[in-house]
Design a protein around this motif. Structure first.
Motif, short mmCIF file in Angstrom:
data_model
loop_
_atom_site.label_atom_id
_atom_site.label_comp_id
_atom_site.label_asym_id
_atom_site.label_seq_id
_atom_site.Cartn_x
_atom_site.Cartn_y
_atom_site.Cartn_z
N THR A 9 0.81 -1.21 0.00
CA THR A 9 0.00 0.00 0.00
C THR A 9 0.85 1.27 0.00
O THR A 9 0.57 2.18 -0.78
N THR A 13 0.18 3.80 -3.19
CA THR A 13 -0.48 5.09 -2.97
C THR A 13 0.23 6.25 -3.63
O THR A 13 -0.38 7.28 -3.90
N HIS A 16 -1.52 6.65 -7.31
CA HIS A 16 -2.96 6.57 -7.54
C HIS A 16 -3.69 7.78 -6.94
O HIS A 16 -3.16 8.48 -6.09
N ASP A 17 -4.93 7.95 -7.37
CA ASP A 17 -5.72 9.08 -6.88
C ASP A 17 -6.22 8.81 -5.46
O ASP A 17 -6.16 7.70 -4.96
N ARG A 18 -6.70 9.88 -4.83
CA ARG A 18 -7.10 9.79 -3.42
C ARG A 18 -8.23 8.81 -3.17
O ARG A 18 -8.24 8.14 -2.14
N GLN A 19 -9.20 8.74 -4.08
CA GLN A 19 -10.33 7.84 -3.86
C GLN A 19 -9.87 6.39 -3.76
O GLN A 19 -10.31 5.64 -2.90
N VAL A 21 -6.86 5.43 -2.92
CA VAL A 21 -6.03 5.33 -1.72
C VAL A 21 -6.91 5.13 -0.48
O VAL A 21 -6.61 4.29 0.36
N PHE A 22 -8.01 5.89 -0.38
CA PHE A 22 -8.91 5.70 0.76
C PHE A 22 -9.48 4.28 0.77
O PHE A 22 -9.61 3.66 1.83
N LEU A 40 -9.37 6.48 9.54
CA LEU A 40 -9.40 7.14 8.25
C LEU A 40 -10.78 7.11 7.60
O LEU A 40 -11.10 8.01 6.82
N TYR A 43 -12.49 10.01 8.94
CA TYR A 43 -11.89 11.19 8.32
C TYR A 43 -12.43 11.38 6.91
O TYR A 43 -12.77 12.50 6.51
N ASP A 44 -12.51 10.30 6.15
CA ASP A 44 -13.03 10.37 4.78
C ASP A 44 -14.49 10.83 4.77
O ASP A 44 -14.87 11.65 3.95
N ASP A 48 -15.85 14.27 3.10
CA ASP A 48 -16.94 14.27 2.12
C ASP A 48 -18.06 15.21 2.55
O ASP A 48 -18.58 15.98 1.73
#
Length: 66
Positions: A9, A13, A16-19, A21-22, A40, A43-44, A48
């Motif tokens: 991971t 990461t 790659h894009d944040r989505q 990665v989450f 996390l 946090y996500d 949002d």
């Protein structure tokens, strides 16, 4: 914890894009690859809610956690 040594991971990461990665971080938490010392997903969800100026839990999370 034994599988953590095979976890790529941190390397994935970087590219790659944040989505994505989450989602990867959520997967590692769900499968308990590391000690549960971060939150996390919360946090996500908070991120949002602040982006879309709402107090509701994002729809995507309802099917996952409820």
């Amino acid at each position: 914890m034994a599988m953590a040594k095979y976890d790529f991971t941190p390397l994935i990461t970087l590219n790659h894009d944040r989505q994505l990665v989450f989602s990867l971080l959520d997967f590692t938490q769900e499968h308990q690859l590391y000690p549960n010392n971060t939150n996390l997903v919360d946090y996500d969800m908070d991120l949002d809610k602040s982006l879309y100026h709402t107090k509701d839990v994002p729809r995507g999370y309802i099917s996952i956690f409820i």
